[in-house]
Enzyme design. Structure first.
Site, mmCIF file in Angstrom:
data_model
loop_
_atom_site.group_PDB
_atom_site.id
_atom_site.type_symbol
_atom_site.label_atom_id
_atom_site.label_comp_id
_atom_site.label_asym_id
_atom_site.label_seq_id
_atom_site.Cartn_x
_atom_site.Cartn_y
_atom_site.Cartn_z
ATOM 1 N N SER A 146 0.852 -1.182 0.000
ATOM 2 C CA SER A 146 0.000 0.000 0.000
ATOM 3 C C SER A 146 0.890 1.234 0.000
ATOM 4 C CB SER A 146 -0.879 -0.005 1.264
ATOM 5 O OG SER A 146 -1.507 1.242 1.480
ATOM 6 N N TYR A 159 -2.092 -0.618 10.312
ATOM 7 C CA TYR A 159 -2.092 -1.015 8.901
ATOM 8 C C TYR A 159 -0.794 -0.583 8.230
ATOM 9 C CZ TYR A 159 -3.793 -1.177 4.026
ATOM 10 O OH TYR A 159 -3.955 -1.425 2.686
#
Length: 253
Positions: A146, A159
Site C-alpha cells: 500500500s 495497517y
C-alpha cells in the site's frame, strides 16, 4: 495474443480472490490462458468467482483459506501442484484494513490482527510458493502492499506498520531468490474503490481522501489490476524487488 499479456498455461495462485483486486486479477488471468487456484476466507464468495470463471472455459479450483494459518497457505499451493503440477505465479493479495484511530489509541489486539493477516499471511504464502518455484527454476510473486507501506499514514498506524513489513519481505525475497529466477515485487496502491475502502469511508470521506492525489480522484480497481498484469507478465523477466506506487501522482509531490 500480445506476448506481454499471454499467460497461456501459466499456473497462478491468488489469495483474497472473492472480491476486489484478487477477483479481477483472477478473471483477467483466466481470459489470458492461465490456470488458477484461488482462495479466500469467504468460501461462498470465492466459490462463486471460481464458478463464473469456469463457465468461460478456464481451469480453476477454489478453496477456503485463512492466510493467517500456515496450514491453509500450504494447502493452497499443494492443491495447485496436485491439479496442475507447478506454480508459476503467486499473488499474496488477502489483507484487512482497520478503522481510523490515532496512533496512541492503537491496541495490541488490533496490531496482532494486522500482522497475522497482512504480514504473516504474505510470509506464509511466499514461503510455500518459493519452495515450489525452487524446484522448477523460477516464477513470479506479487505482494499487495500500500502507499501506507511507503510512508506515514495518519490514523491507520497498525495497517501502515504491516504494509511496511510487506515491502521488507518483498525486497528481501527478491535479493535472496533472484539467482533462482524467482521475481518478487509488490504494488503499493493509493486509496482504491474496493469494498475495503468503501466499507471504511463514506462518499464524503472518499471525496476528502481524493484531494491527496494530484489526479483528484481515487483509483478504480481495474486500474490497479492493469499494473498487476504488467508486473506478472511472462515477458517482464528482469524486474524484481520493486514496490510500485499506483497512486495518481501522490508520490510525485
Amino acid at each position: 495474443m500480445d506476448p506481454l499479456l499471454d499467460f497461456t498455461g501459466k499456473v497462478a495462485v491468488i489469495t483474497g480472490a472473492a472480491q476486489g483486486f484478487g477477483m479481477l486479477l483472477a478473471q483477467e488471468l483466466a481470459q489470458r490462458g492461465a490456470k488458477l487456484v484461488i482462495s479466500d476466507i469467504n468460501e461462498a464468495g470465492v466459490n462463486k468467482v471460481a464458478n463464473d470463471i469456469a463457465a468461460s472455459g478456464a481451469e480453476v479450483f477454489a478453496l477456503q483459506c485463512d492466510v493467517a494459518n500456515n496450514v491453509d497457505c500450504k494447502a493452497m499451493v499443494d492443491l495447485a501442484i496436485e491439479k496442475f503440477g507447478r506454480v508459476d505465479i503467486g499473488v499474496n493479495n488477502a489483507g484487512v484494513a482497520h478503522d481510523f484511530h490515532a496512533l496512541h489509541e492503537i491496541d495490541e489486539a488490533l496490531m496482532d490482527r494486522q500482522f497475522a493477516i497482512n504480514v504473516k499471511g504474505v510470509q506464509f504464502g511466499m514461503s510455500h510458493q518459493i519452495k515450489q518455484m525452487l524446484t522448477q527454476q523460477g516464477g513470479a510473486i506479487l505482494n499487495v502492499s500500500s502507499m501506507a507501506g511507503l510512508g506515514g499514514a495518519a490514523k491507520v498506524a497498525a495497517y501502515s506498520m504491516a504494509k511496511h513489513a510487506v515491502i521488507g519481505l518483498t525486497k528481501t525475497g527478491a535479493v535472496e531468490y533472484g539467482r533462482h529466477n524467482i521475481r518478487i515485487n509488490a504494488i503499493c496502491p493509493f486509496f482504491t474503490l474496493t469494498k475495503m475502502v468503501t466499507d471504511m469511508a463514506d462518499e464524503s470521506m472518499q471525496s476528502k481522501m481524493s484531494l491527496g492525489a494530484p489526479m483528484k480522484r481515487l483509483a478504480e480497481p481495474k486500474e490497479v489490476v492493469a499494473v498487476m498484469l504488467m508486473m506478472l507478465s511472462p515477458a517482464n523477466t528482469y524486474m524484481t524487488g520493486q514496490c510500485i506506487a499506483i497512486d495518481g501522482g501522490v508520490s510525485a509531490q
